[in-house]
Write a protein that holds these residues in place. Structure first.
Motif, mmCIF file in Angstrom:
data_model
loop_
_atom_site.group_PDB
_atom_site.id
_atom_site.type_symbol
_atom_site.label_atom_id
_atom_site.label_comp_id
_atom_site.label_asym_id
_atom_site.label_seq_id
_atom_site.Cartn_x
_atom_site.Cartn_y
_atom_site.Cartn_z
ATOM 1 N N GLU A 285 -9.223 29.640 -28.709
ATOM 2 C CA GLU A 285 -8.481 28.478 -29.212
ATOM 3 C C GLU A 285 -7.726 27.817 -28.063
ATOM 4 O O GLU A 285 -6.920 28.460 -27.378
ATOM 5 C CB GLU A 285 -7.492 28.935 -30.284
ATOM 6 N N PRO A 286 -7.967 26.512 -27.791
ATOM 7 C CA PRO A 286 -7.313 25.849 -26.654
ATOM 8 C C PRO A 286 -5.848 25.570 -26.957
ATOM 9 O O PRO A 286 -5.455 25.325 -28.092
ATOM 10 C CB PRO A 286 -8.099 24.541 -26.508
ATOM 11 N N GLU A 287 -5.017 25.652 -25.915
ATOM 12 C CA GLU A 287 -3.597 25.338 -26.055
ATOM 13 C C GLU A 287 -3.402 23.825 -25.936
ATOM 14 O O GLU A 287 -3.863 23.205 -24.976
ATOM 15 C CB GLU A 287 -2.795 26.064 -24.967
ATOM 16 N N ILE A 288 -2.699 23.222 -26.918
ATOM 17 C CA ILE A 288 -2.501 21.767 -26.940
ATOM 18 C C ILE A 288 -1.084 21.460 -26.460
ATOM 19 O O ILE A 288 -0.109 22.015 -26.965
ATOM 20 C CB ILE A 288 -2.730 21.204 -28.354
ATOM 21 N N ASP A 289 -1.015 20.605 -25.474
ATOM 22 C CA ASP A 289 0.287 20.168 -24.970
ATOM 23 C C ASP A 289 0.936 19.250 -26.006
ATOM 24 O O ASP A 289 0.296 18.324 -26.523
ATOM 25 C CB ASP A 289 0.084 19.437 -23.635
ATOM 26 N N MET B 51 1.195 11.538 -27.942
ATOM 27 C CA MET B 51 0.640 10.274 -27.450
ATOM 28 C C MET B 51 -0.636 9.903 -28.186
ATOM 29 O O MET B 51 -0.919 8.743 -28.438
ATOM 30 C CB MET B 51 0.340 10.369 -25.941
ATOM 31 N N MET B 52 -1.421 10.921 -28.544
ATOM 32 C CA MET B 52 -2.697 10.652 -29.216
ATOM 33 C C MET B 52 -2.518 10.535 -30.724
ATOM 34 O O MET B 52 -3.483 10.293 -31.442
ATOM 35 C CB MET B 52 -3.697 11.765 -28.894
ATOM 36 N N GLY B 53 -1.292 10.705 -31.229
ATOM 37 C CA GLY B 53 -1.052 10.544 -32.654
ATOM 38 C C GLY B 53 -1.286 11.793 -33.455
ATOM 39 O O GLY B 53 -1.457 11.742 -34.670
ATOM 40 N N PHE B 54 -1.343 12.959 -32.777
ATOM 41 C CA PHE B 54 -1.554 14.214 -33.491
ATOM 42 C C PHE B 54 -0.246 14.934 -33.775
ATOM 43 O O PHE B 54 -0.232 16.081 -34.159
ATOM 44 C CB PHE B 54 -2.447 15.172 -32.682
ATOM 45 N N GLY B 55 0.877 14.266 -33.571
ATOM 46 C CA GLY B 55 2.168 14.927 -33.700
ATOM 47 C C GLY B 55 2.469 15.362 -35.122
ATOM 48 O O GLY B 55 3.199 16.320 -35.357
#
Length: 204
Positions: A182-186, A192-196
């Protein structure tokens, strides 16, 4: 410079050396006699080895206790701690179970145990005594169907338990692998990409 007046000294090799045949025949006879005496004395000192007849094992061969286990093997480790099946009688290591069974059933191993490969022939009296002992055991109830059923049930339960443990180990491995992959998401990049808003119940 020439030495015309000096005489040349040579080797007289025109005549053959003569051997005393009688002397050498006498030596050969003495040597043969000594060898014969040594042979007889060694036979008299060491009687032929009488080995016991082959008999069945009174222990269970352990082939599965080290299955699925990880072991670090070093070149300087003693034979008993190296990879494979160790035979303490012959002090050797056999790499797989099939060859290990061949080894402990083979001539070299049985000789090391003091047994020959010949099976003792049972007499009529021994066979009759064996039948009598088995009959007594049957009469006293040593072999009952209930005991047999209990043993089968116990084996089935042990097999089910082993399967369940294997399944759990596989699940744990898969779970651990999924967490590693599983990749770590900053958080800043996600905002910024709207995934907050992913993973939160409150809406802004």
């Amino acid at each position: 410079m020439s030495h015309s007046g000096s005489k040349t000294v040579g080797v007289d090799n025109t005549s053959r050396r003569k051997w005393n045949k009688e002397e050498f025949l006498e030596r050969a006879r003495e040597r043969e006699q000594e060898e014969e005496e040594d042979r007889f004395s060694s036979k008299a000192k060491a009687p032929p080895v009488q080995r016991k007849p082959l008999k069945h094992r009174d222990y269970e061969v352990d082939l599965e206790s080290r299955l699925g286990k990880t072991q670090v093997v070093t070149p300087i480790a003693p034979l008993s701690q190296q990879a494979g099946y160790y035979c303490s009688v012959c002090e050797c290591v056999v790499k797989d179970s099939a060859n290990y069974l061949d080894h402990i059933n083979g001539k070299k191993h049985q000789r090391a145990l003091g047994m020959s490969m010949r099976v003792e022939r049972a007499s009529l009296q021994q066979v009759q005594e064996r039948f009598e002992s088995l009959k007594k055991r049957k009469d006293t109830g040593s072999f009952t169907e209930q005991d047999f059923d209990e043993r089968i049930l116990k084996q089935q339960q042990e097999e089910e338990e082993r399967k369940r443990q294997r399944r759990e180990r596989k699940k744990e491995k898969k779970k651990g692998k999924a967490l590693e992959d599983e990749p770590e998401i900053d958080a800043d990049v996600a905002a910024m990409m709207g995934f907050g808003g992913f993973g939160s119940s409150s809406k802004k």
